[in-house]
Each structure stands twice: as structure tokens, then as C-alpha cells.
Design a protein around this motif. Structure first.
Motif, PDB file in Angstrom:
ATOM      1  N   VAL A  98      24.188 -49.573 -49.708  1.00  0.00           N
ATOM      2  CA  VAL A  98      24.924 -48.601 -50.523  1.00  0.00           C
ATOM      3  C   VAL A  98      25.617 -49.349 -51.644  1.00  0.00           C
ATOM      4  O   VAL A  98      26.150 -50.434 -51.431  1.00  0.00           O
ATOM      5  CB  VAL A  98      25.980 -47.843 -49.681  1.00  0.00           C
ATOM      6  N   TYR A  99      25.573 -48.795 -52.857  1.00  0.00           N
ATOM      7  CA  TYR A  99      26.304 -49.386 -53.981  1.00  0.00           C
ATOM      8  C   TYR A  99      27.226 -48.337 -54.584  1.00  0.00           C
ATOM      9  O   TYR A  99      26.857 -47.170 -54.682  1.00  0.00           O
ATOM     10  CB  TYR A  99      25.340 -49.879 -55.061  1.00  0.00           C
ATOM     11  N   THR A 100      28.407 -48.762 -54.975  1.00  0.00           N
ATOM     12  CA  THR A 100      29.316 -47.893 -55.718  1.00  0.00           C
ATOM     13  C   THR A 100      29.179 -48.236 -57.189  1.00  0.00           C
ATOM     14  O   THR A 100      29.306 -49.398 -57.560  1.00  0.00           O
ATOM     15  CB  THR A 100      30.767 -48.116 -55.263  1.00  0.00           C
ATOM     16  N   VAL A 101      28.911 -47.223 -58.025  1.00  0.00           N
ATOM     17  CA  VAL A 101      28.647 -47.502 -59.433  1.00  0.00           C
ATOM     18  C   VAL A 101      29.907 -48.030 -60.131  1.00  0.00           C
ATOM     19  O   VAL A 101      29.849 -48.998 -60.884  1.00  0.00           O
ATOM     20  CB  VAL A 101      28.130 -46.236 -60.145  1.00  0.00           C
ATOM     21  N   SER A 102      31.057 -47.407 -59.853  1.00  0.00           N
ATOM     22  CA  SER A 102      32.290 -47.787 -60.560  1.00  0.00           C
ATOM     23  C   SER A 102      32.590 -49.271 -60.441  1.00  0.00           C
ATOM     24  O   SER A 102      32.991 -49.907 -61.410  1.00  0.00           O
ATOM     25  CB  SER A 102      33.467 -47.009 -59.998  1.00  0.00           C
TER      26      SER A 102
ATOM     27  N   ILE B   5      18.416 -43.090 -53.558  1.00  0.00           N
ATOM     28  CA  ILE B   5      19.069 -41.823 -53.905  1.00  0.00           C
ATOM     29  C   ILE B   5      20.320 -42.170 -54.689  1.00  0.00           C
ATOM     30  O   ILE B   5      21.201 -42.858 -54.184  1.00  0.00           O
ATOM     31  CB  ILE B   5      19.430 -41.012 -52.648  1.00  0.00           C
ATOM     32  N   VAL B   7      23.485 -40.671 -56.919  1.00  0.00           N
ATOM     33  CA  VAL B   7      24.265 -39.498 -57.328  1.00  0.00           C
ATOM     34  C   VAL B   7      25.127 -39.932 -58.493  1.00  0.00           C
ATOM     35  O   VAL B   7      25.951 -40.830 -58.356  1.00  0.00           O
ATOM     36  CB  VAL B   7      25.139 -38.985 -56.177  1.00  0.00           C
ATOM     37  N   CYS B  80      27.165 -32.832 -60.231  1.00  0.00           N
ATOM     38  CA  CYS B  80      26.610 -34.155 -60.482  1.00  0.00           C
ATOM     39  C   CYS B  80      25.084 -34.040 -60.393  1.00  0.00           C
ATOM     40  O   CYS B  80      24.540 -33.001 -60.083  1.00  0.00           O
ATOM     41  CB  CYS B  80      27.151 -35.175 -59.492  1.00  0.00           C
ATOM     42  N   MET B  82      21.499 -35.634 -58.796  1.00  0.00           N
ATOM     43  CA  MET B  82      20.982 -36.490 -57.734  1.00  0.00           C
ATOM     44  C   MET B  82      19.573 -36.947 -58.099  1.00  0.00           C
ATOM     45  O   MET B  82      18.681 -36.123 -58.267  1.00  0.00           O
ATOM     46  CB  MET B  82      20.964 -35.717 -56.425  1.00  0.00           C
ATOM     47  N   ASP B 111      32.119 -42.552 -60.640  1.00  0.00           N
ATOM     48  CA  ASP B 111      30.868 -42.856 -61.329  1.00  0.00           C
ATOM     49  C   ASP B 111      29.648 -42.620 -60.459  1.00  0.00           C
ATOM     50  O   ASP B 111      28.529 -42.608 -60.957  1.00  0.00           O
ATOM     51  CB  ASP B 111      30.863 -44.312 -61.800  1.00  0.00           C
ATOM     52  N   GLY B 112      29.831 -42.433 -59.171  1.00  0.00           N
ATOM     53  CA  GLY B 112      28.687 -42.124 -58.329  1.00  0.00           C
ATOM     54  C   GLY B 112      28.380 -43.184 -57.304  1.00  0.00           C
ATOM     55  O   GLY B 112      29.051 -44.215 -57.221  1.00  0.00           O
ATOM     56  N   LYS B 113      27.349 -42.889 -56.513  1.00  0.00           N
ATOM     57  CA  LYS B 113      26.941 -43.793 -55.441  1.00  0.00           C
ATOM     58  C   LYS B 113      25.425 -43.964 -55.477  1.00  0.00           C
ATOM     59  O   LYS B 113      24.711 -43.091 -55.970  1.00  0.00           O
ATOM     60  CB  LYS B 113      27.308 -43.194 -54.079  1.00  0.00           C
ATOM     61  N   ILE B 114      24.965 -45.083 -54.952  1.00  0.00           N
ATOM     62  CA  ILE B 114      23.528 -45.333 -54.843  1.00  0.00           C
ATOM     63  C   ILE B 114      23.214 -45.656 -53.387  1.00  0.00           C
ATOM     64  O   ILE B 114      23.827 -46.556 -52.820  1.00  0.00           O
ATOM     65  CB  ILE B 114      23.104 -46.500 -55.752  1.00  0.00           C
TER      66      ILE B 114
END
Lengths: 108, 135
Positions: A98-102, B5, B7, B80, B82, B111-114
């Protein structure tokens, strides 16, 4: 980490999300979907409705919290004491990363 | 094979599509969704934007403050996009970095998650190819 995808009745969406937030699972993504289940939709005489609207709630959590989240969803997505046909399904899949964009960092 | 995925914010869809093409992604699926993230505990992060939002509202509206706070601190749901992208194992890192690069903003939150999920199989409908050849 695991991803919990719950397909619930659209009218139960709000209460499920509210209870999830109260139980500490605030983060969620919701998509409106249509689908059918084991009953092959709803039949009224010759007319078959097999695109029944549902809401898909996606939550990614640590694996240790699985039982807790399932308990919350199962309790609040039901219609009636013992549940009814069409209450939905819950799917659980594995998550590698999992990555957080911020922040650009890995992790929830 | 992996499934990514992502978002992301609605207004970052254009740049993300461009970045994905440049990173060498063959195809992707995008859906409209609504979502929320972790509750923002540090109020200072959203203080500035809250002031901006409140300046646009009617000062006599008693609910304005609550709505603005919920919108910014992650308690309310907001729209948002996806993205679902299927990629080869070795592409994952470059694509994740490409998505992060174009989606990062100065707002620090939201800013979202990956998510990266393992994929059992993929099939190309036209040719019935399986596995890596189908992507």
C-alpha cells in the motif's frame, strides 16, 4: 494487509459506513454497482430484474482486524433479525503493498 | 502479474492518464467512486483551507462550519476516481512512482491511496491468451 470488499444494500450503506467509522475504520471507498446473486435476480411473473443496485464498500486493513470489521458489517448490513435474501456478500483479498500518495511512503 | 488499484483526486485524472501512458501501461479501467480517508488529527494541516472554504459560504448558515470540517478532515465522503491497472511484476515500482509523482499536492492529506494486489490469472477475450501474455 487485506482488502475487504462488502456488497451491501444501498439503503444500508450509510449506517454501515457510520458504524465502521465509529469502530475505527474511517477510510473507505464506495462505488455504486449493479448485480445479481444466487437467486438470479428478482422475478415478478415473466419479468426478471437481474441488475439489482448495490453499494460496494472497499476497506483496506491489517489482517489482525479482520474479525472486528466483519462483525461490524455483518451486524449492520442485515435486514431483519436473521437477515434476508439480497443482503449482500463480503469478499476478502490479499494486498501486497500500500502506498499513500500524500507522503509517497509505503504503508496504511 | 499484479493489480494496482489507485484512488485519486477527481481533478488529477488527466495528468494521471498521461503519466500512465508514458510509464508504459497498456490499459486501465477508471471508475467514479466516493471515499474518505484517515481522520485528520492535526487540525493545523486543514486550517488554511477551512478558512478559504468558509469565506465562500453564507456566514449565517449554522451548518457551514460542520460541513466544511467534515469535508476536509476525512469524516465526510467526497468524490474520487478509482483506477484499476493490470501490470507485470517488474512494472509495479515505476508505475506506483509515476502515479505518486503526478498526484502529490501541497495539501499533505487527501491525495489518495495505491493498493497492490496479487492476480491469479488474466485472459484476453479476443485471443484466449492467458497469464502474462494477456496483459
Amino acid at each position: 494487509m487485506i482488502m475487504v470488499r462488502a456488497i451491501v444494500r444501498p439503503d444500508k450503506k450509510d449506517s454501515v459506513l457510520q458504524e465502521l467509522s465509529r469502530a475505527g475504520f474511517n477510510a473507505a471507498t464506495v462505488v455504486d454497482v449493479v448485480g445479481r446473486g444466487k437467486q438470479n435476480g428478482i422475478k415478478f411473473g415473466d419479468i426478471v430484474y437481474d441488475e439489482i443496485p448495490k453499494s460496494l464498500i472497499m476497506v483496506v486493513i491489517e489482517e489482525t482486524e479482520k474479525d472486528k470489521i466483519l462483525d461490524v458489517i455483518l451486524r449492520h448490513a442485515k435486514v431483519g433479525e436473521n437477515g434476508s435474501f439480497g443482503d449482500g456478500k463480503i469478499f476478502i483479498s490479499a494486498i501486497d503493498e500500500v502506498y499513500t500518495v500524500s507522503s509517497g511512503l509505503a504503508g496504511l | 502479474m499484479k493489480e494496482i488499484i489507485a484512488v485519486i483526486r477527481m481533478n488529477k485524472v488527466g495528468p494521471t492518464k498521461k503519466a500512465l501512458v508514458e510509464a508504459g501501461v497498456a490499459g486501465f479501467t477508471a471508475l467514479k467512486a466516493i471515499g474518505r480517508g484517515k481522520v485528520v488529527e492535526n487540525i493545523e494541516i486543514i486550517a488554511d483551507r477551512k478558512k478559504q472554504l468558509l469565506a465562500k459560504t453564507n456566514p449565517e448558515d449554522p451548518k457551514a462550519e460542520q460541513v466544511a470540517t467534515e469535508f476536509l478532515d476525512g469524516r465526510g465522503l467526497f468524490p474520487c476516481r478509482m483506477f484499476t491497472i493490470l501490470v507485470h511484476d517488474e512494472q509495479v515500482k515505476t508505475i506506483v512512482q509515476a502515479i505518486i509523482k503526478v498526484n502529490k499536492t501541497e495539501h499533505k492529506v487527501g491525495d489518495g491511496k495505491i493498493f497492490i494486489l496479487p492476480l491469479v490469472d488474466a485472459v484476453r477475450v479476443r485471443t484466449n491468451e492467458h497469464g502474462d501474455a494477456a496483459i
